[in-house]
Write a protein that holds these residues in place. Structure first.
Motif, PDB file in Angstrom:
ATOM      1  N   TRP A  35       0.829  -1.218   0.000  1.00  0.00           N
ATOM      2  CA  TRP A  35       0.000   0.000   0.000  1.00  0.00           C
ATOM      3  C   TRP A  35       0.854   1.254   0.000  1.00  0.00           C
ATOM      4  O   TRP A  35       0.428   2.293  -0.487  1.00  0.00           O
ATOM      5  CB  TRP A  35      -1.086  -0.033   1.066  1.00  0.00           C
ATOM      6  CG  TRP A  35      -0.790   0.176   2.514  1.00  0.00           C
ATOM      7  CD1 TRP A  35       0.307  -0.244   3.200  1.00  0.00           C
ATOM      8  CD2 TRP A  35      -1.647   0.834   3.470  1.00  0.00           C
ATOM      9  NE1 TRP A  35       0.176   0.097   4.527  1.00  0.00           N
ATOM     10  CE2 TRP A  35      -1.005   0.757   4.719  1.00  0.00           C
ATOM     11  CE3 TRP A  35      -2.877   1.455   3.399  1.00  0.00           C
ATOM     12  CZ2 TRP A  35      -1.562   1.289   5.890  1.00  0.00           C
ATOM     13  CZ3 TRP A  35      -3.428   1.981   4.565  1.00  0.00           C
ATOM     14  CH2 TRP A  35      -2.786   1.910   5.783  1.00  0.00           C
ATOM     15  N   ASP A  36       2.088   1.147   0.504  1.00  0.00           N
ATOM     16  CA  ASP A  36       3.004   2.297   0.385  1.00  0.00           C
ATOM     17  C   ASP A  36       3.169   2.662  -1.089  1.00  0.00           C
ATOM     18  O   ASP A  36       3.120   3.831  -1.472  1.00  0.00           O
ATOM     19  CB  ASP A  36       4.392   1.969   0.946  1.00  0.00           C
ATOM     20  CG  ASP A  36       4.403   1.724   2.439  1.00  0.00           C
ATOM     21  OD1 ASP A  36       3.749   0.771   2.881  1.00  0.00           O
ATOM     22  OD2 ASP A  36       5.069   2.489   3.168  1.00  0.00           O
ATOM     23  N   GLN A 101      -1.972  -6.612   2.032  1.00  0.00           N
ATOM     24  CA  GLN A 101      -2.112  -5.320   2.714  1.00  0.00           C
ATOM     25  C   GLN A 101      -3.348  -4.598   2.179  1.00  0.00           C
ATOM     26  O   GLN A 101      -3.973  -5.065   1.209  1.00  0.00           O
ATOM     27  CB  GLN A 101      -0.850  -4.468   2.475  1.00  0.00           C
ATOM     28  CG  GLN A 101       0.013  -4.333   3.715  1.00  0.00           C
ATOM     29  CD  GLN A 101       1.129  -3.314   3.596  1.00  0.00           C
ATOM     30  OE1 GLN A 101       1.519  -2.931   2.509  1.00  0.00           O
ATOM     31  NE2 GLN A 101       1.656  -2.895   4.737  1.00  0.00           N
ATOM     32  N   GLY A 158      -2.052  -3.001   7.838  1.00  0.00           N
ATOM     33  CA  GLY A 158      -1.204  -1.827   7.687  1.00  0.00           C
ATOM     34  C   GLY A 158      -1.076  -1.068   9.002  1.00  0.00           C
ATOM     35  O   GLY A 158      -0.259  -0.174   9.131  1.00  0.00           O
ATOM     36  N   ASP A 160      -0.057  -2.081  12.162  1.00  0.00           N
ATOM     37  CA  ASP A 160       0.553  -3.279  12.724  1.00  0.00           C
ATOM     38  C   ASP A 160       0.187  -3.612  14.183  1.00  0.00           C
ATOM     39  O   ASP A 160      -0.194  -4.719  14.479  1.00  0.00           O
ATOM     40  CB  ASP A 160       2.076  -3.184  12.629  1.00  0.00           C
ATOM     41  CG  ASP A 160       2.555  -3.023  11.190  1.00  0.00           C
ATOM     42  OD1 ASP A 160       1.722  -2.827  10.287  1.00  0.00           O
ATOM     43  OD2 ASP A 160       3.778  -3.086  10.965  1.00  0.00           O
ATOM     44  N   TYR A 343       3.722   3.943  17.672  1.00  0.00           N
ATOM     45  CA  TYR A 343       3.368   3.416  16.345  1.00  0.00           C
ATOM     46  C   TYR A 343       1.885   3.586  16.021  1.00  0.00           C
ATOM     47  O   TYR A 343       1.435   4.697  15.797  1.00  0.00           O
ATOM     48  CB  TYR A 343       3.819   1.958  16.312  1.00  0.00           C
ATOM     49  CG  TYR A 343       4.413   1.494  15.006  1.00  0.00           C
ATOM     50  CD1 TYR A 343       5.221   2.303  14.237  1.00  0.00           C
ATOM     51  CD2 TYR A 343       4.166   0.201  14.554  1.00  0.00           C
ATOM     52  CE1 TYR A 343       5.760   1.838  13.036  1.00  0.00           C
ATOM     53  CE2 TYR A 343       4.712  -0.273  13.375  1.00  0.00           C
ATOM     54  CZ  TYR A 343       5.500   0.549  12.618  1.00  0.00           C
ATOM     55  OH  TYR A 343       6.026   0.082  11.451  1.00  0.00           O
ATOM     56  N   TRP A 344       1.081   2.516  16.011  1.00  0.00           N
ATOM     57  CA  TRP A 344      -0.328   2.639  15.640  1.00  0.00           C
ATOM     58  C   TRP A 344      -1.242   2.683  16.865  1.00  0.00           C
ATOM     59  O   TRP A 344      -2.437   2.429  16.754  1.00  0.00           O
ATOM     60  CB  TRP A 344      -0.742   1.487  14.717  1.00  0.00           C
ATOM     61  CG  TRP A 344      -0.149   1.595  13.344  1.00  0.00           C
ATOM     62  CD1 TRP A 344       1.005   0.993  12.909  1.00  0.00           C
ATOM     63  CD2 TRP A 344      -0.637   2.348  12.220  1.00  0.00           C
ATOM     64  NE1 TRP A 344       1.259   1.329  11.590  1.00  0.00           N
ATOM     65  CE2 TRP A 344       0.265   2.154  11.147  1.00  0.00           C
ATOM     66  CE3 TRP A 344      -1.753   3.164  12.027  1.00  0.00           C
ATOM     67  CZ2 TRP A 344       0.083   2.743   9.892  1.00  0.00           C
ATOM     68  CZ3 TRP A 344      -1.937   3.751  10.774  1.00  0.00           C
ATOM     69  CH2 TRP A 344      -1.018   3.537   9.727  1.00  0.00           C
TER      70      TRP A 344
HETATM   71  C1  GLC Z   1       4.902  -0.505   8.818  1.00  0.00           C
HETATM   72  C2  GLC Z   1       3.485   0.055   8.720  1.00  0.00           C
HETATM   73  C3  GLC Z   1       2.847  -0.379   7.428  1.00  0.00           C
HETATM   74  C4  GLC Z   1       3.732   0.055   6.263  1.00  0.00           C
HETATM   75  C5  GLC Z   1       5.183  -0.397   6.436  1.00  0.00           C
HETATM   76  C6  GLC Z   1       6.128   0.251   5.432  1.00  0.00           C
HETATM   77  O1  GLC Z   1       4.906  -1.885   8.851  1.00  0.00           O
HETATM   78  O2  GLC Z   1       2.719  -0.351   9.813  1.00  0.00           O
HETATM   79  O3  GLC Z   1       1.569   0.148   7.294  1.00  0.00           O
HETATM   80  O4  GLC Z   1       3.226  -0.433   5.075  1.00  0.00           O
HETATM   81  O5  GLC Z   1       5.647  -0.054   7.713  1.00  0.00           O
HETATM   82  O6  GLC Z   1       6.065   1.650   5.496  1.00  0.00           O
END
Ligand code: GLC
Length: 418
Positions: A35-36, A101, A158, A160, A343-344
């Protein structure tokens, strides 16, 4: 000032460009992430639309025959990341991970082509490939045909280490995993990263799926972790809808219809995840059939799909109610799971700000969308292109010179001038 921000963002995208794919940041994430990459293409379209299309094409060149698109493509060897290709052991021509993802590719491709219609003929095969991925989700991650798909590993969301996963994660054992050394904590402050216990569970799931030979049609039922994430489903629904519109413009009626039907199934099932007390959607633990009482940004991200207007208004109010100057905290401040730097579990992520703002704007909640756009640009002016940010102070955290943050800045700048 905007010009300076724009040049700085383009410079980061170019610096992290490896020719046909872009790394999220060097060091911490040295490969291509699913998704990045799709969100990165949205930034690249502002200065090089063809390069943006290549980014998505490269990702889909590694789609599995079953339709799944892996979350990481290990294009080059790099021992700085764990778990690397040997741990996944997916036996692909170019090594990949074995999970997926958030499927934002359909949305990204449609938006890229709005801006660069001349790429339409070249992009056509991608419409087919992205549809195959959407079809795979419905076939393998919704075996009971509920209309919503489940993730089987937190990394698939995404988000994590979100608080959302704490309860379902208790069912994932930690015994019997091979000894390992984490790499992320060598690049970033361990106090801001997932804990060791969470990491053990992440790895246990990987080893379980690997022991089943990565047969993706078997993994959902074999996983002790099956969670329906509203944000993830909203991304899938939105991608189906946008891809349907694109397919229609290309004269691909059957693909358009198939995507629209998948979106409709999702849209009719999504309201069951609404929580009136929280003023947002919640995750569903599929193993118990219960909603998970965790107000995270996943439930706000649902606004990326065309949800009912009353829910749009409540979500806008819920975000206001957080009182965070830089907008969408990944977990509701004041809720016990909130941690401003981990982080999240609290921090702001620009990609989430962007998708929520986009959904709110489409639904007509312009003021709420503009407030997110302004807060996001303000954050970058003050604190640069970090991986994520403390929602209360705006302090930049995690990796620096981060690709998708830069890409989102280019998107926000273009929205600002509309
Ligand atoms: C971390 C994030 C994820 C992202 C990855 C690369 O794992 O949680 O969403 O895709 O980093 O940036």
């Amino acid at each position: 000032m905007s010009d300076a921000l724009q040049s700085a963002a383009i410079e980061i995208l170019k610096m992290n460009d490896r020719g046909t794919y872009t790394v999220p940041t060097k060091g911490l994430y040295p490969f291509q992430w699913n998704w990045d990459s799709c969100l990165t293409a949205l930034g690249q379209r502002h200065f090089d639309p063809l390069r943006a299309l290549t980014e998505i094409e490269t990702l889909f060149a590694h789609q599995w025959p079953c339709g799944m698109v892996p979350h990481i493509i290990f294009h080059a060897r790099d021992d700085g990341y764990f778990p690397g290709p040997d741990v996944w052991d997916c036996r692909r021509p170019v090594p990949t991970s074995g999970i997926t993802q958030p499927p934002v590719a359909g949305f990204a491709l449609a938006r890229l082509l709005d801006h660069a219609p001349e790429l339409g003929a070249r992009a056509r095969p991608l419409v087919e490939r992205i549809t195959a991925w959407h079809r795979w989700f419905h076939a393998t991650r919704d075996p009971q045909a509920s209309g919503l798909v489940a993730i089987i590993h937190p990394w698939e969301s995404g988000r994590d280490n979100s608080v959302d996963w704490d309860i379902p994660f208790e069912r994932v054992p930690t015994n019997g995993i091979a000894p390992y050394t984490r790499r992320d904590t060598q690049h970033a402050d361990p106090a801001h990263r997932p804990t060791k216990e969470q990491y053990d569970r992440y790895i246990w799931l990987v080893e379980r799926f690997r022991s089943l030979g990565w047969q993706t049609d078997k993994l959902h039922d074999a996983s002790p972790f099956q969670v329906v994430d509203p944000g993830f489903n909203a991304i899938l629904i939105r991608s189906c809808l946008d891809l349907a519109a694109l397919a229609e413009r290309m004269g691909e009626q059957a693909l358009a219809q198939e995507n629209r039907a998948m979106a409709e199934r999702g849209l009719s099932a999504l309201p069951a995840l609404w929580s009136e007390p929280h003023g947002q959607y919640l995750c569903l633990d599929r193993s118990t059939g219960k909603l998970i009482d965790s107000p995270s940004s996943g439930g706000l991200l649902a606004a990326f799909a065309p949800i009912p207007p009353k829910h749009v208004a409540r979500i806008a109010a819920t975000i206001d109610g957080h009182g965070t100057p830089f907008r969408v905290a990944s977990h509701a401040p004041g809720n016990e799971g909130f941690d401003a730097k981990r982080y999240w579990r609290g921090p702001v992520w620009l990609v989430v700000n962007y998708m929520i703002a986009d959904g709110l704007a489409r639904a007509g909640a312009r003021d709420a969308a503009n407030a997110i756009t302004q807060a996001s640009l303000d954050l970058i002016h003050k604190n640069g292109f970090a991986e994520y940010y403390d929602p209360l102070t705006g302090e930049g955290l995690g990796g620096t010179q981060f690709t998708w943050t830069a890409a989102m800045v280019l998107e926000f700048l273009s929205l600002e001038t509309v």
